[in-house]
Structure formats: structure tokens, C-alpha cells
Design a protein around this motif. Structure first.
Motif, PDB file in Angstrom:
ATOM      1  N   ILE A  19       0.963  -1.327  -0.264  1.00 52.65           N
ATOM      2  CA  ILE A  19      -0.200  -0.122   0.110  1.00 52.65           C
ATOM      3  C   ILE A  19       0.817   1.222  -0.034  1.00 52.65           C
ATOM      4  O   ILE A  19       0.604   2.192  -0.543  1.00 52.65           O
ATOM      5  CB  ILE A  19      -0.791  -0.123   1.340  1.00 52.65           C
ATOM      6  CG1 ILE A  19      -2.258   1.042   1.023  1.00 52.65           C
ATOM      7  CG2 ILE A  19      -0.127   0.282   2.364  1.00 52.65           C
ATOM      8  CD1 ILE A  19      -2.981   0.801  -0.023  1.00 52.65           C
ATOM      9  N   GLY A  20       2.005   1.373   0.631  1.00 51.02           N
ATOM     10  CA  GLY A  20       2.854   2.253   0.651  1.00 51.02           C
ATOM     11  C   GLY A  20       3.379   2.769  -0.730  1.00 51.02           C
ATOM     12  O   GLY A  20       3.076   3.926  -0.985  1.00 51.02           O
ATOM     13  N   PRO A  21       4.058   1.711  -1.442  1.00 56.77           N
ATOM     14  CA  PRO A  21       4.405   2.321  -2.887  1.00 56.77           C
ATOM     15  C   PRO A  21       3.278   2.809  -3.773  1.00 56.77           C
ATOM     16  O   PRO A  21       3.262   3.694  -4.494  1.00 56.77           O
ATOM     17  CB  PRO A  21       4.923   1.037  -3.356  1.00 56.77           C
ATOM     18  CG  PRO A  21       5.307   0.265  -2.140  1.00 56.77           C
ATOM     19  CD  PRO A  21       4.333   0.697  -1.120  1.00 56.77           C
ATOM     20  N   LEU A  22       2.161   2.016  -3.232  1.00 57.34           N
ATOM     21  CA  LEU A  22       0.948   2.640  -4.233  1.00 57.34           C
ATOM     22  C   LEU A  22       0.276   3.935  -3.916  1.00 57.34           C
ATOM     23  O   LEU A  22       0.264   4.564  -4.804  1.00 57.34           O
ATOM     24  CB  LEU A  22      -0.482   1.413  -4.015  1.00 57.34           C
ATOM     25  CG  LEU A  22      -1.550   1.923  -4.679  1.00 57.34           C
ATOM     26  CD1 LEU A  22      -1.395   1.673  -6.336  1.00 57.34           C
ATOM     27  CD2 LEU A  22      -2.701   0.924  -4.337  1.00 57.34           C
ATOM     28  N   GLN A  23       0.483   4.196  -2.650  1.00 51.45           N
ATOM     29  CA  GLN A  23      -0.118   5.681  -2.179  1.00 51.45           C
ATOM     30  C   GLN A  23       1.009   6.551  -2.811  1.00 51.45           C
ATOM     31  O   GLN A  23       0.623   7.697  -3.200  1.00 51.45           O
ATOM     32  CB  GLN A  23       0.209   5.828  -0.403  1.00 51.45           C
ATOM     33  CG  GLN A  23      -0.995   5.071   0.072  1.00 51.45           C
ATOM     34  CD  GLN A  23      -0.775   4.888   1.610  1.00 51.45           C
ATOM     35  OE1 GLN A  23       0.168   5.027   2.294  1.00 51.45           O
ATOM     36  NE2 GLN A  23      -1.813   4.885   2.186  1.00 51.45           N
ATOM     37  N   LEU A  24       2.175   6.212  -2.775  1.00 48.51           N
ATOM     38  CA  LEU A  24       3.362   7.071  -3.145  1.00 48.51           C
ATOM     39  C   LEU A  24       3.110   7.358  -4.727  1.00 48.51           C
ATOM     40  O   LEU A  24       3.247   8.497  -5.301  1.00 48.51           O
ATOM     41  CB  LEU A  24       4.664   6.675  -3.060  1.00 48.51           C
ATOM     42  CG  LEU A  24       5.860   7.412  -3.826  1.00 48.51           C
ATOM     43  CD1 LEU A  24       5.776   8.730  -2.961  1.00 48.51           C
ATOM     44  CD2 LEU A  24       7.160   6.726  -3.498  1.00 48.51           C
ATOM     45  N   LEU A  25       2.745   6.356  -5.587  1.00 51.72           N
ATOM     46  CA  LEU A  25       2.517   6.544  -6.936  1.00 51.72           C
ATOM     47  C   LEU A  25       1.405   7.533  -7.211  1.00 51.72           C
ATOM     48  O   LEU A  25       1.337   8.260  -8.120  1.00 51.72           O
ATOM     49  CB  LEU A  25       2.154   5.073  -7.553  1.00 51.72           C
ATOM     50  CG  LEU A  25       1.736   5.102  -9.255  1.00 51.72           C
ATOM     51  CD1 LEU A  25       3.049   5.758  -9.810  1.00 51.72           C
ATOM     52  CD2 LEU A  25       1.543   3.689  -9.533  1.00 51.72           C
ATOM     53  N   ILE A  26       0.188   7.256  -6.457  1.00 53.24           N
ATOM     54  CA  ILE A  26      -1.025   7.991  -6.508  1.00 53.24           C
ATOM     55  C   ILE A  26      -0.698   9.348  -6.314  1.00 53.24           C
ATOM     56  O   ILE A  26      -1.133  10.420  -6.730  1.00 53.24           O
ATOM     57  CB  ILE A  26      -2.079   7.619  -5.729  1.00 53.24           C
ATOM     58  CG1 ILE A  26      -2.799   6.038  -6.255  1.00 53.24           C
ATOM     59  CG2 ILE A  26      -3.295   8.459  -5.728  1.00 53.24           C
ATOM     60  CD1 ILE A  26      -3.796   5.444  -5.392  1.00 53.24           C
ATOM     61  N   VAL A  27      -0.014   9.836  -5.159  1.00 50.55           N
ATOM     62  CA  VAL A  27       0.404  11.124  -4.623  1.00 50.55           C
ATOM     63  C   VAL A  27       1.382  11.909  -5.905  1.00 50.55           C
ATOM     64  O   VAL A  27       0.986  12.741  -6.175  1.00 50.55           O
ATOM     65  CB  VAL A  27       1.249  11.127  -3.458  1.00 50.55           C
ATOM     66  CG1 VAL A  27       1.770  12.811  -3.260  1.00 50.55           C
ATOM     67  CG2 VAL A  27       0.386  10.770  -2.105  1.00 50.55           C
TER      68      VAL A  27
END
Length: 406
Positions: free
Chosen positions: A349-357
């Protein structure tokens, strides 16, 4: 009657009250800044910097009225009323003339410049001069309304002091004085007279509203503000839905999946907690209402873009194209919030959040570099951005663009 007039330190009190007014009024302006811009966009068709500054001044002045006439609030204890000085209302008009005359008896005439009671009278006049100015020029009210409203506000203040804030305190902690009422009203009258001279530069509401329907250039600041509004509307609506759902579950006595107790409302706001499915549903519903539902009607623009009078240029696009455009912006934000609520503890979830941001940040950064400031979502969906009023036909009866339907 201010606290200083009740025997407090005059200079210290006035400085303290002024600081409180700046703090509270400034905070109120910050909290209301976005709603003020939204209101101006809808009322005037564009923001007015002068009236934004005026709104800040109104906030500080409103806080000053409270701080100078009501604060500081007393700390009560058993029998504290009996230890206060006499607070019998002063109901003799112009009684201050007798008091000041007695204070200055036998002294030089210029002693009035440092006399406490004389300065208090002057202060009571000056305190309501801004009221008359604001009512005449900022709110565009007539002379009589400005003066009469000043009288009514002052009367309310004196009644509040006399009643101990309408029964909050068992006795009055300030002295209600008819001379304060008279001097405050005089201040409002002077302010109403001076308003055209002192605030001539303030544009009137009617003058700004006359150009409400005129198309204006699509600027990057305008596009950014619409995007910020979309994000703010999504988050506020989502948490309102989540809180309302949580409260309903709690009041009904039901248990959500996992474990929910009396802290259900705060528990639902914790990603990955027992209320995550309910939270995810709140984010999904907010995304549908803010991004996808508007795409199905009218121009297909999001709520934030509609507020700032922006929308797709040209003929109305097919529904699938409008939904695709909504997914490139608000849909991405919605997906990020939903996945965070459901899988906060997952390692991916962390990498996905970073990508979305990063994608959302790129959308903001690319606005001024895209054709017509349309941004990433409009560019990827092959859509041009325009002022929503530029696509309307002129109203022949009025000689100006007709009211936009969206």
C-alpha cells in the motif's frame, strides 16, 4: 462597557484585546478563505482581491467587538458576585459629562487628553466607526440601516453585559451603560458618513455582480482552485458520510464487522481498523457524488470546475469519455482513499500511495504547461477546457450571456 472601564488596566487591556481580535479574526478568515472565494466566484463570476481583504477586516473587527466588550470572562467561585464592584446599570444619558467635568475640575484644559473617562468615551465612539464604514461600503447598505444596525448591536452588547451573558453568569460582570449605547451609535453614524471617503476604493457588490456572466480567460490559478475544491469536497463529504454511518450504527446498537464500541466514529477514521469497510464505502459514495455523478449531467465537469465556471469546450462528449476523464482525476483520488482504508497494513500500500500522490502532484504541476491550462486529465481524455460562460448564447433580452446551466 469594556473591562478597562470597569477598572482594569487601560493600555494593557486594549493591547490584549487587540491581540485576541487579530488571532481569532485571522483564524476565522483562514478557515473561511475557501468558502469566501467560492461565494465570490458564484456571486461575481470571479474573485475580488479588494473584497477578500475586506472579508479579513470584517473578521478581525467582529472578533474585536467581542474581545473588547465581553472578554476576558471571569473565573467564578462561591460568593464571587458579592465581591464585585457595583454593577447597577447606568441609565442617565450623558452622565459621562458630569464625571469628566468633576475629574477635570481645577485642572488644565488639556488634562482631558489623559483623563481615563474621557478616553473611554472616545474609545466607545471609535469602536463603532468601522461598523458604519463596513455596512455602508462593504455590505452596500444605506445610511439609516448602517446607523440603526449599529444601535441594535450596541444594545445587544449592553443587554448581554447586564444579564451576565443571558444567564451564563449569576450576575453582571460588566457595567451596562446607556452612554456606551449613545457613543457606539454616534460612532456608527460617523462611520456611515465617512464610508464613501475612506472606502471609495472598495468595489460594490452590485457592480461586480453586473459582470458575473462575462466569459474570462482560463488561468492556471483558476484551474488549480477548481482542483483543490474537488479534493476538499471529496474529503469533507466522505468523512461526513463515514461519521453519519458510524453514529447510526452506534445508536442502533449494531456491531460492524470486527469490533466496534462507543469509539466507533473515531475508530472508523483509522485506516485498516475494524470499521475499514464502512470507511471505504464512505469514500466510494463521496467519489461517486463529487466526480462521477456530475460527469453524467450537463457539461460533465466536476463540481469544483463548475464552481469556478470551467468546463469542456465544444459539443458534449459521449458518456464513456466523460467518465474516463473523471477517472483520471477524481477517480484516482477515490481509489487511493478506498485502498488505504481497506489495506493500510499491506506491504504494497505504501508504494501505491506514493504513486498516486506523484500522479496527482504531476497533474497540478502540468496545468500551466498544458494547452489552455487544461491539465493532465483533460489532456489524456483529449478534451479542451473553456470558460463555461463562453459556450452560452447571449440573452437577447438582457444583452449579456445567459445564466449557465451548470
Amino acid at each position: 462597557m469594556t473591562a478597562a472601564a470597569d477598572g482594569g488596566c487601560t493600555v494593557g487591556f486594549w493591547i490584549w484585546s487587540g491581540g485576541v481580535a487579530l488571532l481569532i479574526g485571522g483564524l476565522a478568515f483562514v478557515l473561511c478563505f475557501i468558502p469566501i472565494l467560492v461565494w465570490q466566484y458564484r456571486r461575481f463570476g470571479r474573485p475580488s482581491p479588494a473584497r477578500v481583504v475586506g472579508a479579513a477586516a470584517v473578521g478581525v473587527y467582529g472578533a474585536a467587538l467581542v474581545s473588547y466588550t465581553m472578554l476576558p470572562l471571569p473565573q467564578t467561585s462561591p460568593g464571587w458576585c458579592s465581591r464585585l464592584p457595583d454593577k447597577t446599570p447606568q441609565l442617565v444619558p450623558f452622565h459621562f459629562l458630569e464625571v469628566v467635568g468633576r475629574e477635570l475640575s481645577g485642572g488644565p484644559p488639556w488634562g482631558i487628553l489623559s483623563n481615563f473617562y474621557a478616553l473611554q468615551v472616545v474609545f466607545n465612539v471609535l469602536l463603532f466607526v468601522p461598523w458604519g464604514i463596513i455596512m455602508r461600503r462593504y455590505f452596500s447598505r444605506g445610511f439609516l440601516v448602517a446607523v440603526a444596525s449599529g444601535f441594535l448591536v450596541s444594545l445587544t452588547i449592553e443587554a448581554t453585559q447586564y444579564t451576565g451573558i443571558w444567564g451564563v453568569y449569576e450576575c453582571a460582570y460588566r457595567l451596562a451603560d446607556v452612554d456606551d449605547l449613545l457613543m457606539n451609535t454616534l460612532g456608527a453614524l460617523l462611520g456611515a458618513l465617512l464610508a464613501p471617503l475612506l472606502l471609495w476604493w472598495m468595489p460594490s457588490r452590485d457592480g461586480l455582480a453586473a459582470g458575473r456572466n462575462l466569459p474570462r480567460p482560463v488561468t492556471s490559478r483558476r484551474r488549480w482552485f477548481g482542483m483543490v475544491l474537488d479534493g476538499a469536497l471529496f474529503l469533507v463529504l466522505a468523512y461526513l458520510i463515514i461519521a453519519a454511518t458510524a453514529l447510526s450504527i452506534w445508536l442502533a446498537g449494531f456491531a460492524a464487522p470486527g469490533r466496534l464500541d462507543s469509539s466507533i466514529i473515531t475508530g472508523l477514521l483509522q485506516p485498516g481498523g475494524p470499521g475499514s469497510p464502512v470507511a471505504a464505502e464512505g469514500f466510494i459514495l463521496a467519489g461517486l457524488l463529487v466526480f462521477y455523478l456530475p460527469a453524467c449531467f450537463g457539461s460533465g465537469a466536476s463540481l469544483g470546475q463548475r464552481i469556478v465556471w470551467l468546463g469542456p469546450a465544444g459539443p458534449r462528449a459521449p458518456l464513456l469519455r466523460r467518465l474516463w476523464r473523471a477517472s483520471l482525476g477524481g477517480g484516482l483520488l477515490t481509489a487511493g482513499a478506498v485502498l488505504t482504508a481497506l489495506f493500510a497494513d499491506s506491504p504494497w500500500i505504501g508504494p501505491l500511495q506514493l504513486l498516486i500522490v506523484l500522479v496527482l502532484g504531476l497533474s497540478l504541476v502540468l496545468v500551466p504547461f498544458s494547452r489552455g491550462n487544461r491539465g493532465l486529465s483533460y489532456a489524456l481524455s483529449g478534451t479542451e477546457l473553456a470558460d463555461a460562460r463562453s459556450t452560452r448564447q447571449p440573452d437577447a433580452a438582457q444583452g449579456r450571456p445567459a445564466e449557465p446551466s451548470d
